[in-house]
Design a protein around this motif. Structure first.
Motif, PDB file in Angstrom:
ATOM      1  N   GLN A 144      46.875  34.215  45.628  1.00 48.90           N
ATOM      2  CA  GLN A 144      48.106  34.193  44.825  1.00 48.90           C
ATOM      3  C   GLN A 144      47.819  34.408  43.344  1.00 48.90           C
ATOM      4  N   HIS A 145      46.616  34.026  42.908  1.00 49.51           N
ATOM      5  CA  HIS A 145      46.299  34.075  41.473  1.00 49.51           C
ATOM      6  C   HIS A 145      45.433  35.307  41.176  1.00 49.51           C
ATOM      7  N   PRO A 146      45.737  36.018  40.080  1.00 47.66           N
ATOM      8  CA  PRO A 146      44.925  37.194  39.737  1.00 47.66           C
ATOM      9  C   PRO A 146      43.435  36.884  39.617  1.00 47.66           C
ATOM     10  N   ASP A 147      43.101  35.708  39.083  1.00 46.81           N
ATOM     11  CA  ASP A 147      41.666  35.374  38.944  1.00 46.81           C
ATOM     12  C   ASP A 147      40.999  35.225  40.312  1.00 46.81           C
ATOM     13  N   ASP A 148      41.723  34.657  41.283  1.00 45.74           N
ATOM     14  CA  ASP A 148      41.152  34.555  42.633  1.00 45.74           C
ATOM     15  C   ASP A 148      40.954  35.951  43.228  1.00 45.74           C
ATOM     16  N   VAL A 200      48.379  40.292  41.094  1.00 48.38           N
ATOM     17  CA  VAL A 200      47.168  40.517  41.894  1.00 48.38           C
ATOM     18  C   VAL A 200      46.836  42.014  41.936  1.00 48.38           C
ATOM     19  N   VAL A 201      47.871  42.837  42.102  1.00 45.98           N
ATOM     20  CA  VAL A 201      47.642  44.293  42.130  1.00 45.98           C
ATOM     21  C   VAL A 201      47.001  44.738  40.817  1.00 45.98           C
ATOM     22  N   ASP A 202      47.516  44.200  39.735  1.00 45.08           N
ATOM     23  CA  ASP A 202      46.993  44.544  38.421  1.00 45.08           C
ATOM     24  C   ASP A 202      45.539  44.113  38.249  1.00 45.08           C
ATOM     25  N   ALA A 203      45.217  42.941  38.782  1.00 42.40           N
ATOM     26  CA  ALA A 203      43.864  42.409  38.631  1.00 42.40           C
ATOM     27  C   ALA A 203      42.852  43.192  39.465  1.00 42.40           C
TER      28      ALA A 203
END
Ligand SMILES: Cc1cc2nc3c(=O)[nH]c(=O)nc-3n(C[C@H](O)[C@H](O)[C@H](O)COP(=O)(O)O)c2cc1C
Ligand SMILES: CC(C)CC(=O)C(=O)O
Length: 388
Positions: free
Chosen positions: A264-268, A303-306
């Motif tokens: 769920q999180h971009p960092d993950d 997430v897509v961005d990350a």
């Protein structure tokens, strides 16, 4: 036109002979019908979510807040929904999500789902918590049918390796590792009925049939060691101590693609890429784990961005219609996992019910795309959406 939308024509043509679909073509109606055929416990288990079910509602509300803006005069005569996802060729960007304990919905459980998926060429993701074994489901799915395996990573590492080896041998080509359910969340519908299928011996087929599990409980599971086997399952099902470093172990024991489910999180998502994962599945488990969690669709763009092009981004939680699929793809998912609607199809019509659901949602997706000026999934972009 394609075979997917031909399903629509075939329904109208059958009407000339006074034949109508035995199940509704609006898949949002299936839940209400399923309630009528399932026990209160089974219905509560599938329809229920965590806590006040705020996240389950948020998942649906998030879809409603995006609206498609149709475009015309773009030559949409030839449509092709096929995609390649983690090395698997698919007729459309829709997979069947892992759903455990399917025999509480229909006596044939995952066998019926596997037959339906095989017949439609759709990829099924088999749950570790299935009511039929990895090998039985592969056989029902059929030679050459595309199938992936979902791992609930048990505490016992030898058992995890055994699951992976069995899945590989039985022709499952990609691995989905679910992160968000190492323990069950607070689920009032199940708690109020004091209902957990596993404790009644449902959803433990892969464990009870496993040589490593059997060795740990003193041999094949019989009436004599059944209680001990269930307690061993409880103690081993999930491992809350796992960290990102443990993913090396999975990479060492699985040579195909791996996708982490529940991100769920971009960092993950970035950590998944750093750990050499091939994909992430943006999912909040249908709101069944953290009540109050962000709607899955709202987590998708970050997430897509990350991840950018470094891994494949898949999506689930809240997909009910073809236009939901189009919205998730427009926001950057490569494909989606369909979950509760096919469980309801299974409850209502067994294999045929699951096939009905698959045909409806694929046809609806194709028509939605064509009527929005789009012929291929990779043409879907945020440009077709506005905020409601
Ligand atoms: C009855 C039920 C059983 C499930 N079992 C599993 C499972 O064994 N493994 C898993 O990764 N997810 C499981 N899920 C979660 C689904 O894969 C999916 O993430 C979720 O249902 C998506 O939400 P939606 O059904 O509201 O679209 C289950 C969901 C339901 C409803
Ligand atoms: C807890 C699992 C074994 C099944 C599951 O993922 C679910 O019920 O949501």
């Amino acid at each position: 036109m394609s075979a997917l939308a031909d399903f629509q024509n075939s329904i109208y043509l059958q009407g000339l002979g006074d034949v109508r679909p035995s199940l509704p073509t609006d898949l949002t109606r299936l839940e209400g019908l399923a309630e009528g055929v399932l026990s209160a416990q089974a219905f509560g288990y599938v329809a229920g979510s965590a806590g006040s079910e705020a996240t389950a509602r948020a998942n649906r509300d998030a879809f409603d807040r995006w609206r498609i803006v149709p475009r015309f005069l773009r030559d949409v005569a030839h449509r092709d929904l096929s995609v390649d996802v983690l090395g698997t060729a698919m007729p459309s960007p829709i997979l069947l999500a892992p759903i455990g304990v399917q025999s509480i919905f229909h006596p044939d459980g995952e066998l019926a789902t596997a037959r339906a998926a095989g017949a439609e060429g759709v990829t099924m993701v088999l749950s570790t918590a299935s009511s039929h074994s990895i090998e039985e489901v592969a056989e029902a799915n059929g030679d050459g049918a595309p199938r992936w395996y979902q791992l609930y990573w048990p505490k016992d590492r030898d058992l995890a390796v055994s699951f992976l080896e069995r899945a590989k041998a039985a022709g499952y080509t990609a691995l989905v590792v679910t992160l968000d359910t190492f323990t069950l969340a607070w689920r009032p519908r199940d708690l109020d009925q004091a209902y957990l299928p596993f404790l009644r011996g449902i959803g433990v087929a892969n464990y009870f049939s496993d040589p490593v599990f059997q060795k740990a409980v003193g041999g094949p599971v019989t009436d004599a060691n059944r209680d001990a086997a269930l307690l061993h399952w409880v103690a081993n099902f999930g491992n809350p101590s796992l960290t990102w470093d443990d993913l090396v172990f999975l990479r060492d024991h699985w040579d195909g693609p791996i996708a982490l489910k529940g991100v769920q999180h971009p960092d993950d998502a970035r950590r998944a890429v750093d750990a050499g994962m091939d994909g992430v599945i943006v999912s909040n488990h249908g709101g069944r784990q953290v009540d109050g969690a962000v709607a899955s669709l709202d987590a998708l763009p970050g997430v897509v961005d990350a991840v950018r092009d470094q891994a494949t981004v898949l999506f689930d939680s809240g997909i009910r219609t073809g236009s939901d699929v189009a919205k998730a793809l427009a926001l950057g998912a490569k494909a989606v996992l369909l979950a509760r609607p096919y469980a309801y199809g299974l409850a209502l019509g067994g294999q045929a019910g699951v096939q009905h659901v698959l045909r409806c949602i694929q046809a609806e997706l194709e028509l939605t795309m064509a009527l929005s000026g789009v012929t291929r999934p990779d043409e879907l972009s945020p440009e077709i959406l506005v905020r409601a």
